[in-house]
Design an enzyme around this catalytic site. Structure first.
Site, short mmCIF file in Angstrom:
data_model
loop_
_atom_site.label_atom_id
_atom_site.label_comp_id
_atom_site.label_asym_id
_atom_site.label_seq_id
_atom_site.Cartn_x
_atom_site.Cartn_y
_atom_site.Cartn_z
N ASP A 181 50.73 -4.59 -15.59
CA ASP A 181 51.06 -6.01 -15.71
C ASP A 181 50.11 -6.91 -14.92
O ASP A 181 50.14 -8.13 -15.09
CB ASP A 181 52.52 -6.26 -15.27
CG ASP A 181 53.49 -5.65 -16.26
OD1 ASP A 181 53.17 -5.68 -17.46
OD2 ASP A 181 54.55 -5.14 -15.85
N HIS B 23 54.06 0.84 -8.08
CA HIS B 23 54.73 1.51 -9.19
C HIS B 23 55.56 2.67 -8.64
O HIS B 23 55.16 3.31 -7.68
CB HIS B 23 53.71 2.05 -10.20
CG HIS B 23 54.33 2.38 -11.52
ND1 HIS B 23 54.91 3.61 -11.76
CD2 HIS B 23 54.51 1.63 -12.64
CE1 HIS B 23 55.41 3.59 -12.99
NE2 HIS B 23 55.19 2.42 -13.54
N1 CMC Z 1 53.95 -6.16 -2.81
C1 CMC Z 1 54.23 -5.87 -1.52
N2 CMC Z 1 54.84 -4.75 -1.10
C2 CMC Z 1 55.23 -3.88 -2.03
C3 CMC Z 1 55.00 -4.10 -3.41
C4 CMC Z 1 54.33 -5.29 -3.79
N3 CMC Z 1 54.08 -5.53 -5.08
N4 CMC Z 1 55.49 -3.06 -4.13
C5 CMC Z 1 56.03 -2.23 -3.24
N5 CMC Z 1 55.87 -2.70 -1.97
C6 CMC Z 1 56.30 -2.04 -0.72
C7 CMC Z 1 57.80 -2.16 -0.54
O1 CMC Z 1 58.13 -3.30 0.21
C8 CMC Z 1 58.13 -0.88 0.18
O2 CMC Z 1 57.80 -1.03 1.54
P1 CMC Z 1 58.66 -0.25 2.66
O3 CMC Z 1 58.49 1.20 2.38
O4 CMC Z 1 58.04 -0.69 3.95
O5 CMC Z 1 60.08 -0.70 2.50
C9 CMC Z 1 57.15 0.13 -0.43
O6 CMC Z 1 56.03 -0.64 -0.86
C10 CMC Z 1 57.71 0.93 -1.59
O7 CMC Z 1 58.19 -0.01 -2.56
P2 CMC Z 1 59.56 0.13 -3.31
O8 CMC Z 1 60.01 -1.22 -3.74
O9 CMC Z 1 60.52 0.95 -2.49
O10 CMC Z 1 59.10 1.00 -4.54
P3 CMC Z 1 59.85 1.16 -5.91
O11 CMC Z 1 59.33 2.39 -6.52
O12 CMC Z 1 61.32 1.05 -5.71
O13 CMC Z 1 59.41 -0.15 -6.75
C11 CMC Z 1 58.10 -1.64 -8.05
C12 CMC Z 1 58.35 -0.17 -7.64
C13 CMC Z 1 57.16 -1.64 -9.25
C14 CMC Z 1 59.44 -2.25 -8.49
C15 CMC Z 1 57.49 -2.40 -6.86
O14 CMC Z 1 56.26 -1.85 -6.52
C16 CMC Z 1 57.34 -3.89 -7.15
O15 CMC Z 1 58.29 -4.65 -6.93
N6 CMC Z 1 56.15 -4.35 -7.67
C17 CMC Z 1 55.98 -5.73 -8.08
C18 CMC Z 1 56.57 -5.95 -9.47
C19 CMC Z 1 55.72 -5.32 -10.56
O16 CMC Z 1 54.52 -5.45 -10.58
N7 CMC Z 1 56.40 -4.65 -11.52
C20 CMC Z 1 55.73 -4.04 -12.67
C21 CMC Z 1 55.82 -2.55 -12.64
S1 CMC Z 1 54.75 -1.71 -13.80
C22 CMC Z 1 55.25 -2.17 -15.36
C23 CMC Z 1 56.63 -1.82 -15.76
O17 CMC Z 1 57.24 -0.88 -15.29
O18 CMC Z 1 57.15 -2.57 -16.55
#
Ligand code: CMC
Length: 420
Positions: free
Chosen positions: A360, A303
Site C-alpha cells: 500500500d 506487515h
Molecule cells: N509505524 C510505526 N510503528 C509501527 C508500524 C508503523 N507503520 N507498524 C508497526 N509498528 C510497530 C508497532 O508499534 C509495534 O511496536 P512495539 O513492538 O514496540 O509495540 C511493532 O512495530 C509491531 O507492530 P504490530 O502492530 O504489533 O504488528 P502487527 O503485525 O499487529 O500489525 C500492521 C501489522 C500492518 C497492522 C502494522 O504494521 C501497521 O499498522 N501498519 C500501518 C498500516 C498499513 O500499512 N497497513 C497495510 C498492511 S499491508 C496490506 C494489507 O494487508 O492490506
C-alpha cells in the site's frame, strides 16, 4: 521431522501431533487440547494460529517471497495478465489458450447488470464512501441473479464480471459522469473494459493507453491473493457459517476497507499529502511514528507476516516509476515516498522492528497516476483481491470446514443475582 511434540501440563504428559506444510512450515495440532487437558490457547490477533490448510498462496515472510499456486509473484507479473492470474488463483493452474478464451468469454457474457442497480445507486448519497457502496451493491447483487438456478461456479464468474461494473458505476455517479449502459464492450479484454467503464464519455470514443492498461494489470495482479489476511479470513468465517457467497464477499470488502488493511492505500496518500503540505520534514514525521505516545503510524509500513521486504512493494515501486515516467507526470508525492522509505530503512526503530514498505505504500501512487481518485483506491484493491476471496471460499467449502467459533477467557462478573 518429528510427528509429535511432547507437552507437560500439571504433571501430565501429552503428545500433540505436528502438521507440516510444503515448505516445512509447522503447526502443533491442538484440536483435542481442551478435551484432553481443559486448556485452550490464547492468541489475540491470531498471531500464531493457523486456521486452515491452504494451497492458494504462500508467503515466506523472512525471505520476502510470495507465491501464487507455487509461482513467484515476480514471474507472474512479467508473464501473465490479470485475467490469467485470476484463473490461476481460482483453478490452481494457468490456463491454456482455449481455457483462457473460454474463461474470458464466459465473463464477458455475464458482464451486464440489472437496470435497477442503477436506480438503487441513484438513491445513495454521494457523500458515502465508495467502499461502503461497493460492499452494499455486492451484498444485494444476488437478488438480481437467479442464484438458485445457476451452478456455484457460474456465481464466481458473475462476481468477476459484474464487480468492475459496480465499481465503475460508483465512481461515475460520484463525479457526475452519465451512467454506463448496463453492459460492457464485448471486444475488449478485462482491464481495457474496466478502464473504459470508468473513464469513457458518451460523446467521445475512449482511446486505450497501453501504459495505463499495463500498470493496472500489474497492480491488480499484486493484490490477487495473500494467504489468510483479515478480509480473506472474514470471507472464510462467514462461509463457515454457511452464509451466502455474495454476503461473505461483501463482508470481506468491509474488512478490507479498514485502514490497517486495504484502506491503508488511501491513508498513505493522505498522509503523504499532509507531510508535503506541512513542509515535508521527513525526520519529524518519522520521529512521530516512533513515539509510542503519538497515535501516528507510518502508513504503508509494516506487515504481520513480512519481516523483510514485501515483494509486492518492490514491484509496485517499479510500476509506479515506470508509469509516472512514461506518462510524463511530475509527482512530488512519489519523490516524498521514496525519500521516506530511504530514511525509515536507515532508522534503528524500523530496522529493529523489521518494518518495511508494504504494497500500500506505492499502490496508491500508481492509481493516482492512472487517474483513479483516492477514495476509489481500496475499491481497486477489492477488484484485485476478488479471485483470492472466491478461491478461499471454494477451498473452505471443499474442505468442509467447521463453523469458525473461537473461545474466550471470560473476565466479567461472577454469577450474581438481580436484587429486587
Ligand atoms: N509505524 C510505526 N510503528 C509501527 C508500524 C508503523 N507503520 N507498524 C508497526 N509498528 C510497530 C508497532 O508499534 C509495534 O511496536 P512495539 O513492538 O514496540 O509495540 C511493532 O512495530 C509491531 O507492530 P504490530 O502492530 O504489533 O504488528 P502487527 O503485525 O499487529 O500489525 C500492521 C501489522 C500492518 C497492522 C502494522 O504494521 C501497521 O499498522 N501498519 C500501518 C498500516 C498499513 O500499512 N497497513 C497495510 C498492511 S499491508 C496490506 C494489507 O494487508 O492490506
Amino acid at each position: 521431522m518429528c510427528s509429535f511434540v511432547n507437552f507437560n501440563i500439571n504433571g501430565y504428559h501429552y503428545k500433540l501431533p505436528v502438521i507440516y506444510g510444503t515448505f516445512c512450515d509447522k503447526a502443533i495440532n491442538i484440536s483435542q487440547l481442551r478435551e484432553n487437558t481443559g486448556f485452550i490457547t490464547f492468541d489475540p490477533g491470531f498471531k500464531n494460529t493457523g486456521i486452515t490448510k491452504s494451497s492458494i498462496s504462500f508467503i515466506d515472510g523472512e525471505k520476502g517471497e510470495l507465491l501464487y499456486r507455487g509461482y513467484p509473484i515476480e514471474q507472474i507479473i512479467n508473464k501473465c495478465s490479470f485475467i490469467e492470474t485470476s484463473y490461476l488463483i481460482l483453478n490452481g493452474e494457468l490456463p491454456d489458450t482455449a481455457q483462457l478464451k473460454y474463461f474470458s468469454e464466459k465473463i464477458k457474457k455475464l458482464n451486464h447488470i440489472h437496470v435497477k442497480i442503477n436506480q438503487i445507486l441513484d438513491q445513495i448519497p454521494n457523500s458515502y464512501h465508495p467502499m461502503g457502496i461497493l460492499s452494499y451493491l455486492t451484498y444485494i447483487l444476488d437478488t438480481f441473479i437467479n442464484s438458485l438456478e445457476e451452478k456455484e461456479e457460474e456465481m464466481y464468474l458473475h462476481l468477476l464480471a459484474k464487480l468492475p461494473m459496480l465499481a465503475a458505476l460508483t465512481y461515475r455517479k460520484k463525479i457526475g459522469l452519465p451512467p454506463l449502459p448496463t453492459y460492457a464492450d464485448y471486444h475488449l479484454d478485462y482491464i481495457s473494459n474496466l478502464l473504459k467503464m470508468f473513464f469513457s464519455i458518451p460523446n467521445k470514443s475512449y482511446k486505450q493507453n497501453p501504459i495505463i492498461v499495463d500498470a493496472l494489470n500489474k497492480v491488480l495482479i499484486l493484490h490477487a491473493d495473500h494467504e489468510q489476511n483479515c478480509s480473506t479470513t472474514t470471507v472464510r468465517l462467514l462461509g463457515s457459517a454457511h452464509a451466502g457467497l455474495f454476503s461473505s464477499i461483501s463482508a470481506g470488502m468491509s474488512a478490507l476497507w479498514g485502514k490497517l488493511h486495504g484502506g491503508a492505500n488511501q491513508a498513505v496518500i493522505e498522509m503523504l499529502e499532509n507531510i508535503l503540505k506541512s513542509g515535508g520534514n521527513i525526520k519529524k514525521w518519522i520521529e512521530k511514528a516512533k513515539n509510542k505516545k503519538d497515535p501516528f503510524r507510518l502508513m504503508g509500513f509494516g506487515h504481520r507476516i513480512y519481516k523483510n521486504f514485501d515483494p509486492r512493494a518492490r514491484i509496485a515501486k517499479k510500476v509506479a516509476e515506470n508509469v509516472i515516467q512514461k506518462l510524463g507526470i511530475s509527482d512530488p508525492i512519489f519523490e516524498l515516498a521514496k525519500n521516506i522509505e530511504e530514511n525509515a530503512l536507515k532508522d534503528s526503530y524500523f530496522v529493529e522492528k523489521k518494518l518495511y514498505p508494504n504494497i500500500d505504500f506505492y499502490s496508491g501512487i500508481i492509481y493516482q497516476a492512472i487517474g483513479i481518485p483516492k477514495d476509489m483506491f481500496t475499491v481497486m484493491f477489492a477488484l484485485g483481491r476478488l479471485s483470492g476471496w472466491i478461491a478461499h471460499w471454494k477451498e473452505m467449502k471443499f474442505n468442509r470446514e467447521p463453523i469458525a467459533r473461537p473461545r474466550q477467557i471470560y473476565i466479567g462478573y461472577k454469577k450474581r443475582n438481580i436484587e429486587n
